[in-house]
Structures are given as structure tokens and as C-alpha cells.
Design a protein around this motif. Structure first.
Motif, PDB file in Angstrom:
ATOM      1  N   VAL A  43     -11.246   7.971   5.447  1.00 36.80           N
ATOM      2  CA  VAL A  43     -10.652   7.122   6.476  1.00 36.80           C
ATOM      3  C   VAL A  43     -10.283   7.950   7.706  1.00 36.80           C
ATOM      4  N   ASP A  44      -9.736   9.139   7.489  1.00 33.99           N
ATOM      5  CA  ASP A  44      -9.373   9.998   8.618  1.00 33.99           C
ATOM      6  C   ASP A  44     -10.621  10.457   9.379  1.00 33.99           C
ATOM      7  N   ALA A  45     -11.693  10.700   8.636  1.00 37.59           N
ATOM      8  CA  ALA A  45     -12.938  11.111   9.299  1.00 37.59           C
ATOM      9  C   ALA A  45     -13.485   9.980  10.172  1.00 37.59           C
ATOM     10  N   THR A  77     -19.166   8.543   0.096  1.00 39.61           N
ATOM     11  CA  THR A  77     -19.841   8.798   1.362  1.00 39.61           C
ATOM     12  C   THR A  77     -19.139   8.021   2.474  1.00 39.61           C
ATOM     13  N   ASP A  78     -18.927   8.679   3.611  1.00 35.92           N
ATOM     14  CA  ASP A  78     -18.358   7.997   4.775  1.00 35.92           C
ATOM     15  C   ASP A  78     -19.228   8.287   5.992  1.00 35.92           C
ATOM     16  N   ASN A  79     -19.118   7.458   7.002  1.00 35.66           N
ATOM     17  CA  ASN A  79     -19.829   7.701   8.257  1.00 35.66           C
ATOM     18  C   ASN A  79     -18.846   8.162   9.335  1.00 35.66           C
ATOM     19  N   GLY A  80     -17.983   9.068   8.915  1.00 37.58           N
ATOM     20  CA  GLY A  80     -16.999   9.625   9.831  1.00 37.58           C
ATOM     21  C   GLY A  80     -17.561  10.726  10.694  1.00 37.58           C
ATOM     22  N   ILE A  81     -16.678  11.577  11.186  1.00 37.27           N
ATOM     23  CA  ILE A  81     -17.067  12.553  12.193  1.00 37.27           C
ATOM     24  C   ILE A  81     -17.846  13.725  11.618  1.00 37.27           C
ATOM     25  N   ALA A 164     -24.696  11.252  10.481  1.00 37.34           N
ATOM     26  CA  ALA A 164     -23.378  11.828  10.734  1.00 37.34           C
ATOM     27  C   ALA A 164     -22.372  11.262   9.738  1.00 37.34           C
ATOM     28  N   GLY A 165     -21.636  12.153   9.109  1.00 36.53           N
ATOM     29  CA  GLY A 165     -20.666  11.739   8.093  1.00 36.53           C
ATOM     30  C   GLY A 165     -20.566  12.781   6.998  1.00 36.53           C
ATOM     31  N   THR A 166     -19.937  12.402   5.891  1.00 34.82           N
ATOM     32  CA  THR A 166     -19.681  13.356   4.808  1.00 34.82           C
ATOM     33  C   THR A 166     -19.879  12.674   3.469  1.00 34.82           C
TER      34      THR A 166
END
Length: 588
Positions: A43-45, A77-81, A164-166
Motif C-alpha cells: 500500500v505504501d509503495a 505483487t503490487d504496482n507501486g513505485i 513497475a512494482g514489486t
């Protein structure tokens, strides 16, 4: 004295395996928080990427792999920074560093603060694999960071279609397999992330499709209350007496009035969210101590979490919020008193013992609840507010034993006397007398009850003179005087009247008499001339039936002690034995 070693600068040597073990095993209450920490990072990403690319749609995807043979795996998996190579070293390989610090700090849309959340994963896995691509460098290669619980790690570029993401990959360590099973992960994700404002999916299941209870739609105030109560029944397994809206600086939520009476010393155990991420459902010290009778569900966006992220740091901001939340509860109860008194009466009926205990020390609590607190009186149980409306002045006795003795007499006279003997009641009334002098609250000395008895006429005093003389003779060595008055109820033969000093001597020495018999008796047995048996005793005394009258007076003395709940000591027990023996032998 010269030191045996030369003085030289140095640096601390850190045992990484021991440090990882210390933080991951002792910082958190349960291994299950690994899901919370992974969700927090995701969520922060996303929040960080939205600062770089406003309007980007954020999402978190969770996959659970349960092979037929081998340990289960969890992939988030997230699509954060995403992270650059430098950030991988600085943020994942340096314990205590956080992406929420430095240039990005402080931002209210970030949940994490301490940069050690990833260590929670070592509670359930021996190795953490992080694959990431930075949104700051769209053309850069994806990187893989593999960290192990012994403190070692390596970083390498990888060919990956990851945008892009982690992506974080865990394989269950031996003994933790059930914590990475699909059913368990689904429950944990719903528990910690069920209110998050961006989509969280486990496979095809959306785990956060529920609105926060303070945002449930309502057409009327009654419907809004029913929605809140329904949430408490469904989520908290609680059937509360009422729901109280809470609003403070950066905080919103609901307080539910418990349907049972908890101990004022018990933990409050509130359910708290930080920017809609569940921190804990057992957070204490969120409300003032006097509000022990409610359980809260709140969401904060301005409070500082503690290191374990299971509550909030004790600081000035929390002090302010605590005071504001307490004011919300007070204001709501005041509204109930004005518009829905039956609901407030129901709350106080359940929680009056604990409320009384806190009201003794909390002036505002006392003023808020005073009129609604129930007390026992000689005319039945009633609230202090009802007493004020019906009687004006309030008189109370401090001991339950005194109340038992005074109550029937006061009731027969239509007089309302309050029992101050139960825990905290007399202390509460003393404090209320100082805070509300217009209420005219004062202690009643039980010996003053005799003043309300009717005096005998001259003819009646002559009629009982022999009885008074024989009775005083029978009780003189007990230190008890005798008088005869007329009072209600007429079925009461006599009442024992003693001051505080006299009661203390009886309690600790077993006797009213202290040394030689005093000229002025320390206590009085008041015989009731309105009682037929007492008038018959007066007739027998005039006829000279001395022993019969003495035995009867001694029996009435013991009876009065028992009715007043005064303990019988050896002197009274011996007297009772003599009376019973005399009746059995029918002497005199």
C-alpha cells in the motif's frame, strides 16, 4: 592509572543472525503479522507511486501455491513505485532504514514508519525473495533481492516481465506451513486489509469489498445506529447496548457500549486501524480510564504507530485524541439523557458499579452520571436523579448495618434514607455534596433517628416507669441505657442505638463497656411503646414480675442487636443462653 589498552575509535559489531532473530521473533505478538507487513509495504509503495504519477490505479495481488509435495508459498505483487538497486541496498539490507523517511517524510498516506516490517516474514520463512522494477526508471532491468534469516543477502538483475512494482515471494519454513495455506492467508488478508481503499485480491477473490462501519449508508439516524450495531454483531461478536460516533483530529470510528459489566481494571482491547490497515484488535489506552464500558473501532491517519505496530505511541497527539474521543462519548451520553433517557438508564443499569468506582476519582464522570446512578433507600431502589425530584434533601448512613436498622423505621415514617454502605456510595455522595451544594446532601447519624420518635405523655411515662427501671438494671452491666418512645412500625419491639465510638469498641473489644460501668450509658435500647408486647411488659413490671420482665428485656436487647446486624460477642451469647435456659425451665 594507565589503561592497559590503547584508546582508539571503533564501530559496533553486529550479529545479523541474532539481530534478525531478536527483531522478528520478539517485536511482534504473532507470526501472522507477516501478512499485515507485506500489505503495508504494498500500500505504501502504491501511495509513493501516486505521488510520482497522480491518478495511477493501485492494486495488490496475492497468490498462494500449495504443491502436492513441499511447503506452500505466498506471492504478493503490487504496482507501486518499486525499488532501484541503490534503494534495495539502503532499504532492505539496512535494518531501520525506511522509504518513508528522508525526502518522502512525513506523508500521511504512508502506513509504515520503521523500515523493519519485512523482518516479520522471517517468522514464517527462512528466505525472502523480492523482485522489483522501479517506476523511476521504466527502462531499467528488474532486480532480485534474496535475503536469508542468517543475515546474508544477494542482489542480481533478472529477465522479468514484471512492470513497475514489486513482488515478494515466501516459502514456508518447517513448522509454519499452515500459516501460508490458502485458507489461512485469506482470513489474515481479510482481517488486516479488509478495509483498505485499493483492491486486494487473492486469486479471483476480492478480500476488501466491505465498507468501514462509520461509512455505512443510512437514510435515518435510527438506520445508521442499526447498521453500526449490526456490524458489531457480525464482526466483533458483540451485541452492544448502543453505538457512539467518534470524531477527533484525524480519527473517526465508533464506540460500542458493552452489554456486560467488565472490570474497570481490565484491558480495553479496542480495534484500531491506521489509514484503514488493521493494526490490532487488542489496543489499550486509547480512551480515558473512565470509558472502560465501551469497545472502539477507530481509524486514524495522524497518530504515530509504535514499533510493533500493534498500537499507537504515547505522545502529545495521542493525549489530545484521547481527550477528544472521551468528549464524544460524554456528549453522546448527555444527548441520551435529554432525548432517549431509557437508553441511558439501560446503560447505567449494567455498568453502575464500575461507573461509581470511577466517578469517585473523576469529577466529570461523576457530574455526567450522578443523576442516573441507582441507590438503595428506605423507600426502595431509585436513581439519585429520581430522589432529587421526589425529596430534595438527601440523607444517608455510611454502614449497611445502620441502614438495615434505620430503613424500616424511616420507611414507616415515609422518610427516604439512602444506604451509603455499598462500595463507593458514601464517598461518591460526599464528593457530590461538594460539587452540587444545592442538593443538600448530608450524613445521617443513626442516633438522630430517636429524635423523630414520639415522646410519651405524662401518664404514659408513669405507666412505663417500672419497666424502665427494671430494664436499666438488667442492661447496666452491658453499658446500655433504656428509653421508651413510640414509633413505627408498630411490629418492631425495640431498636439499638449506638454511636460510632461505641460500635468501634464493640468490634475490637467485644463490649461497649470500657473499664467500670460508666454513669452515662454509651448506647441505648429504645423500646417501642406503640408495640403491644412492650405495653404488656410494662403491665407485668407494675405487677412485680421482675425476673420475667428482665428476661424479656434481655431477649429484646439481643434481638435488637441481631436486627441491626451487630455481631454477638461472648457477653451477649452468654446472656442469650441464660434467657433460653430460663424459658425452658420456666423459672420465676
Amino acid at each position: 592509572m594507565r589503561t592497559p589498552y590503547p584508546t582508539m575509535p571503533g564501530t559496533f559489531q553486529v550479529d545479523l543472525r541474532g539481530l534478525v532473530d531478536l527483531l522478528s521473533r520478539h517485536l511482534y505478538r504473532s507470526p501472522d503479522v507477516y501478512i499485515r507487513e507485506l500489505l503495508q509495504n504494498a500500500v505504501d509503495a502504491v501511495a509513493a507511486r501516486r505521488r510520482l504519477e497522480p491518478g495511477v490505479a493501485g492494486a495488490v495481488e496475492i497468490e498462494v501455491v500449495e504443491p502436492a509435495h513441499g511447503a506452500p508459498e505466498v506471492i504478493i505483487t503490487d504496482n507501486g513505485i518499486g525499488l532501484t538497486g541503490t534503494e534495495l541496498v539502503e532499504l532492505l539490507a539496512t535494518i531501520g532504514r525506511s522509504s518513508k523517511r528522508g525526502d518522502l517524510s512525513p506523508h500521511r498516506d504512508y502506513i509504515g514508519q520503521f523500515g523493519i516490517g519485512l523482518l516479520a516474514c522471517f517468522l514464517v520463512a527462512d528466505e525472502i525473495t523480492v523482485t522489483t522494477r522501479s517506476a523511476k526508471d521504466p527502462d531499467g532491468k528488474a532486480l532480485r533481492w534474496q535475503g536469508r534469516s542468517d543475515g546474508s543477502y544477494d542482489i542480481s538483475p533478472v529477465e522479468s516481465a514484471l512492470p513497475a512494482g514489486t513482488q515478494v515471494h515466501l516459502r514456508a519454513r518447517p513448522g509454519a506451513e499452515h500459516r501460508l495455506s490458502r485458507g489461512h492467508v485469506l482470513r489474515l488478508t481479510h482481517r488486516y486489509g479488509g478495509l483498505l481503499p485499493l483492491p486486494v485480491r487473492l486469486g479471483s477473490t476480492v478480500v476488501n469489498d466491505e465498507l468501514p462501519p462509520w461509512e455505512l449508508p443510512a437514510l435515518t439516524m435510527d438506520q445508521e445506529r442499526e447498521n453500526a450495531l449490526s456490524y458489531a454483531r457480525r464482526v466483533l461478536d458483540l451485541d452492544p447496548l448502543d453505538a457512539i460516533p467518534l470524531h477527533a483530529d484525524g480519527v473517526r470510528g465508533l464506540a460500542f457500549v458493552l452489554p456486560y459489566e467488565p472490570s474497570p481494571a481490565a484491558r480495553q482491547d479496542h480495534r484500531v486501524y491506521l489509514r484503514r490497515m488493521l493494526l490490532s484488535d487488542s489496543t489499550d489506552r486509547l480512551l480515558p480510564d473512565w470509558a472502560f464500558f465501551v469497545r472502539c473501532v477507530i481509524d486514524a491517519d495522524s497518530l504515530q504507530p509504535n514499533a510493533a505496530r500493534d498500537g499507537f505511541a504515547e505522545d502529545a497527539r495521542l493525549d489530545t485524541v484521547r481527550e477528544q474521543l472521551g468528549r464524544c462519548i460524554r456528549d453522546h451520553l448527555a444527548d441520551l439523557a435529554r432525548m432517549w433517557p431509557s437508553r441511558l438508564a439501560r446503560i447505567v443499569a449494567v455498568h453502575h458499579a464500575g461507573i461509581s468506582a470511577l466517578a469517585v476519582h473523576d469529577e466529570q464522570c461523576l457530574l455526567l452520571f450522578a443523576d442516573w446512578l441507582p441507590v438503595d433507600t428506605s423507600l426502595g431502589r431509585m436513581t439519585l436523579g429520581e430522589h432529587a425530584r421526589r425529596f430534595g434533601e438527601l440523607r444517608f448512613v455510611r454502614r449497611c448495618d445502620d441502614f438495615r436498622q434505620v430503613a424500616p423505621i424511616a420507611a414507616a415514617q415515609g422518610r427516604c434514607v439512602v444506604n451509603g454502605g455499598p462500595a463507593n456510595v458514601s464517598t461518591l455522595l460526599d464528593r457530590l455534596a461538594g460539587l452540587r451544594p444545592e442538593r443538600d446532601i448530608a450524613e445521617l447519624d443513626p442516633t438522630e433517628v430517636v429524635d423523630s420518635f414520639a415522646d410519651l405523655t405524662v401518664a404514659e411515662r408513669a405507666e412505663v416507669a417500672d419497666l424502665v427501671r427494671l430494664a436499666e438494671s438488667a442492661l447496666r452491666h452491658h453499658g446500655v441505657g433504656v428509653q421508651i418512645r413510640a414509633f413505627a412500625p408498630t411490629v418492631m419491639h425495640a431498636t439499638f442505638i449506638a454511636g460510632e465510638d461505641c460500635r468501634v469498641r464493640r468490634q475490637f473489644t467485644g463490649s461497649i463497656v470500657d473499664g467500670p460501668v460508666a454513669a452515662a450509658p454509651a448506647a441505648q435500647l429504645c423500646l417501642n411503646f406503640a408495640n403491644a408486647a412492650v405495653r404488656e411488659l410494662a403491665r407485668q413490671a407494675r405487677q412485680g414480675q421482675i425476673m420475667r420482665v428482665r428476661r424479656a428485656v434481655e431477649l429484646l436487647y439481643v434481638q435488637a442487636l441481631l436486627l441491626g446486624h451487630h455481631p454477638l460477642h461472648d457477653r451477649e451469647l452468654s446472656l442469650l443462653d441464660d434467657v433460653v435456659l430460663g424459658l425452658v425451665e420456666d423459672r420465676g
